[in-house]
Scaffold this active site. Structure first.
Site, PDB file in Angstrom:
ATOM      1  N   LYS A 183      -0.575   4.852   4.555  1.00 54.37           N
ATOM      2  CA  LYS A 183      -1.447   3.880   5.252  1.00 54.37           C
ATOM      3  C   LYS A 183      -0.950   3.663   6.677  1.00 54.37           C
ATOM      4  O   LYS A 183       0.238   3.480   6.900  1.00 54.37           O
ATOM      5  CB  LYS A 183      -1.516   2.561   4.487  1.00 54.37           C
TER       6      LYS A 183
ATOM      7  N   HIS B 161       0.835  -1.208   0.000  1.00 49.79           N
ATOM      8  CA  HIS B 161       0.000   0.000   0.000  1.00 49.79           C
ATOM      9  C   HIS B 161       0.867   1.255   0.000  1.00 49.79           C
ATOM     10  O   HIS B 161       2.053   1.200   0.322  1.00 49.79           O
ATOM     11  CB  HIS B 161      -0.914   0.030   1.227  1.00 49.79           C
TER      12      HIS B 161
HETATM   13  N1  NDP Z   1     -12.792  -1.149   2.809  1.00 46.74           N
HETATM   14  C1  NDP Z   1     -12.211  -0.648   1.697  1.00 46.74           C
HETATM   15  O1  NDP Z   1     -12.559  -1.025   0.555  1.00 46.74           O
HETATM   16  C2  NDP Z   1     -11.186   0.411   1.840  1.00 46.74           C
HETATM   17  C3  NDP Z   1     -10.844   0.843   3.074  1.00 46.74           C
HETATM   18  N2  NDP Z   1      -9.997   1.886   3.236  1.00 46.74           N
HETATM   19  C4  NDP Z   1      -9.816   2.346   4.607  1.00 46.74           C
HETATM   20  O2  NDP Z   1     -10.506   3.587   4.743  1.00 46.74           O
HETATM   21  C5  NDP Z   1      -9.869   4.378   5.751  1.00 46.74           C
HETATM   22  C6  NDP Z   1      -9.560   5.754   5.182  1.00 46.74           C
HETATM   23  O3  NDP Z   1      -8.603   5.656   4.156  1.00 46.74           O
HETATM   24  P1  NDP Z   1      -8.102   6.939   3.365  1.00 46.74           P
HETATM   25  O4  NDP Z   1      -9.252   7.633   2.726  1.00 46.74           O
HETATM   26  O5  NDP Z   1      -6.983   6.482   2.518  1.00 46.74           O
HETATM   27  O6  NDP Z   1      -7.541   7.831   4.587  1.00 46.74           O
HETATM   28  P2  NDP Z   1      -7.392   9.415   4.688  1.00 46.74           P
HETATM   29  O7  NDP Z   1      -6.490   9.654   5.847  1.00 46.74           O
HETATM   30  O8  NDP Z   1      -7.064   9.995   3.356  1.00 46.74           O
HETATM   31  O9  NDP Z   1      -8.864   9.908   5.064  1.00 46.74           O
HETATM   32  C7  NDP Z   1      -9.465   9.685   6.306  1.00 46.74           C
HETATM   33  C8  NDP Z   1     -10.425  10.834   6.574  1.00 46.74           C
HETATM   34  O10 NDP Z   1     -11.121  10.591   7.797  1.00 46.74           O
HETATM   35  C9  NDP Z   1     -10.998  11.731   8.641  1.00 46.74           C
HETATM   36  N3  NDP Z   1     -11.016  11.367  10.061  1.00 46.74           N
HETATM   37  C10 NDP Z   1     -10.110  10.603  10.727  1.00 46.74           C
HETATM   38  N4  NDP Z   1     -10.433  10.540  12.024  1.00 46.74           N
HETATM   39  C11 NDP Z   1     -11.536  11.278  12.177  1.00 46.74           C
HETATM   40  C12 NDP Z   1     -12.350  11.609  13.307  1.00 46.74           C
HETATM   41  N5  NDP Z   1     -12.054  11.137  14.528  1.00 46.74           N
HETATM   42  N6  NDP Z   1     -13.445  12.391  13.112  1.00 46.74           N
HETATM   43  C13 NDP Z   1     -13.727  12.852  11.880  1.00 46.74           C
HETATM   44  N7  NDP Z   1     -13.003  12.588  10.774  1.00 46.74           N
HETATM   45  C14 NDP Z   1     -11.917  11.810  10.933  1.00 46.74           C
HETATM   46  C15 NDP Z   1      -9.633  12.305   8.262  1.00 46.74           C
HETATM   47  O11 NDP Z   1      -9.530  13.627   8.712  1.00 46.74           O
HETATM   48  P3  NDP Z   1      -8.048  14.118   9.184  1.00 46.74           P
HETATM   49  O12 NDP Z   1      -7.234  14.150   7.948  1.00 46.74           O
HETATM   50  O13 NDP Z   1      -8.337  15.457   9.780  1.00 46.74           O
HETATM   51  O14 NDP Z   1      -7.558  13.121  10.179  1.00 46.74           O
HETATM   52  C16 NDP Z   1      -9.684  12.170   6.750  1.00 46.74           C
HETATM   53  O15 NDP Z   1     -10.446  13.191   6.149  1.00 46.74           O
HETATM   54  C17 NDP Z   1      -8.642   3.565   6.188  1.00 46.74           C
HETATM   55  O16 NDP Z   1      -8.975   2.844   7.349  1.00 46.74           O
HETATM   56  C18 NDP Z   1      -8.398   2.632   5.017  1.00 46.74           C
HETATM   57  O17 NDP Z   1      -7.716   1.487   5.360  1.00 46.74           O
HETATM   58  C19 NDP Z   1      -9.426   2.534   2.185  1.00 46.74           C
HETATM   59  C20 NDP Z   1      -9.706   2.130   0.911  1.00 46.74           C
HETATM   60  C21 NDP Z   1     -10.598   1.017   0.633  1.00 46.74           C
HETATM   61  O1  LIG Z   2      -5.736   2.133   3.152  1.00 47.62           O
HETATM   62  C1  LIG Z   2      -5.962   1.822   1.955  1.00 47.62           C
HETATM   63  O2  LIG Z   2      -5.618   2.556   1.024  1.00 47.62           O
HETATM   64  C2  LIG Z   2      -6.696   0.583   1.683  1.00 47.62           C
HETATM   65  N1  LIG Z   2      -7.180  -0.058   2.687  1.00 47.62           N
HETATM   66  C3  LIG Z   2      -7.952  -1.252   2.651  1.00 47.62           C
HETATM   67  C4  LIG Z   2      -7.221  -2.339   3.407  1.00 47.62           C
HETATM   68  O3  LIG Z   2      -6.731  -2.073   4.516  1.00 47.62           O
HETATM   69  O4  LIG Z   2      -7.166  -3.462   2.924  1.00 47.62           O
HETATM   70  C5  LIG Z   2      -8.393  -1.631   1.268  1.00 47.62           C
HETATM   71  C6  LIG Z   2      -7.462  -1.256   0.157  1.00 47.62           C
HETATM   72  O5  LIG Z   2      -6.464  -2.211   0.045  1.00 47.62           O
HETATM   73  C7  LIG Z   2      -6.900   0.148   0.289  1.00 47.62           C
END
Ligand code: NDP
Ligand SMILES: O=C(O)C1=N[C@H](C(=O)O)C[C@H](O)C1
Length: 269
Positions: free
Chosen positions: A162, A158
């Protein structure tokens, strides 16, 4: 006014948040009712479309989760564990479908999410893409067919931002591999090797995590035997696959009874 389901996107300024805002606002099957960010985010009070650098979408970024959820039929949440646990309770209160993509949830977090699922529909998956959910099914089948003569190793890669490892996807694949063998993942997982580790333990399911650059997400499940090796692989090149899966889950959940569901349920796998 539109009669399609209204959707809130949490963590709207994040990598997935922005992708979700785009998917939801472009879909004819739903509409964006709110975009949520932290209280101290400089996106608060701005139009989410222009904050993202695009056209105005007519939705102002807010930090008032309960007020936003009360106006919505679904909440799509890719944030962080502490936020997701809080949002699960609020979404349950508002009886909105809660789609959880957040990974890195602890056992304690999962118990709180289970409690919220008594009152509302929750769809949770460490990976919302069709391809990975198919890979999970294949992994279960191959693991069952091969048994312990083949060593299982899960390798994931990743982007450098991450924060959790192994990835949620790697853990889903590990669970499926363990199920295929009829064992509990917690009993066989080997989540980090360093130094004089000794030889590999029979029956272990190993995990390795690579972090670097802008890798979207790559997962290999290796079945290594004597004289041959099978590798099942998924490579994500566009976060749109996760956003489209999450949106599909939000719409699918509209007529379901309270409870916790997976992407396999949504996709009918
Ligand atoms: N299930 C799936 O298919 C996938 C899952 N994911 C997961 O999604 C999550 C997010 O990934 P990603 O978008 O890359 O991460 P980012 O860090 O880019 O985005 C996370 C967002 O959530 C906000 N956030 C975090 N904590 C809080 C809080 N306590 N209250 C309000 N807002 C909050 C952050 O704000 P701030 O920047 O201010 O902290 C930011 O805007 C991860 O856990 C990732 O592993 C990602 C891709 C696919
Ligand atoms: O954090 C990410 O970017 C992603 N998180 C998910 C994971 O933890 O598997 C899904 C995807 O791989 C992207």
């Amino acid at each position: 006014m539109t009669d399609t389901p209204g959707i809130v996107v949490t963590g709207a300024s994040g990598r997935m948040g922005q992708m979700l805002v785009r998917e939801v606002s472009a879909s004819p099957d739903c509409h964006l009712v709110a975009a949520l960010e932290r209280e101290d985010s400089d996106w608060i009070g701005r139009d989410v479309g222009t904050a993202m650098g695009g056209a105005e979408l007519g939705v102002t970024v807010t930090s008032d989760a309960l007020e936003a959820f009360a106006r919505a039929q679904a909440v799509i949440d890719f944030t962080a564990p502490a936020a997701t646990v809080e949002f699960a309770a609020l979404a349950a209160q508002a009886r909105a479908v809660h789609v959880i993509g957040t990974t890195g949830l602890s056992g304690d977090d999962l118990k709180k999410i289970d409690a919220a699922a008594h009152h509302a529909v929750i769809v949770r998956a460490g990976n919302m893409s069709l391809g990975v959910n198919l890979l999970v099914e294949l992994t279960r089948k191959v693991s069952q067919a091969l048994g312990e003569a083949f060593d299982i190793e899960i390798v994931e890669a990743h982007h450098k931002a991450k924060v959790d490892a192994p990835s949620g996807t790697a853990l889903m694949l590990g669970e499926a591999a363990a199920e295929g063998r009829g064992v509990a993942l917690d009993d066989v997982a080997d989540r980090g090797r360093d130094g004089m580790t000794g030889p590999r333990e029979a029956g272990a399911i190993g995990f390795s995590a690579i972090r670097g650059g802008d890798i979207v997400g790559e997962h290999d499940v290796l079945f290594a035997g004597a004289g041959e090796r099978i590798v099942l692989r998924h490579v994500a090149t566009d976060r749109g696959i996760f956003a489209r899966g999450a949106l599909r889950a939000a719409l699918w959940g509209q007529d379901k009874r309270p409870g916790q569901y997976s992407m396999a349920d949504v996709l009918g796998l």
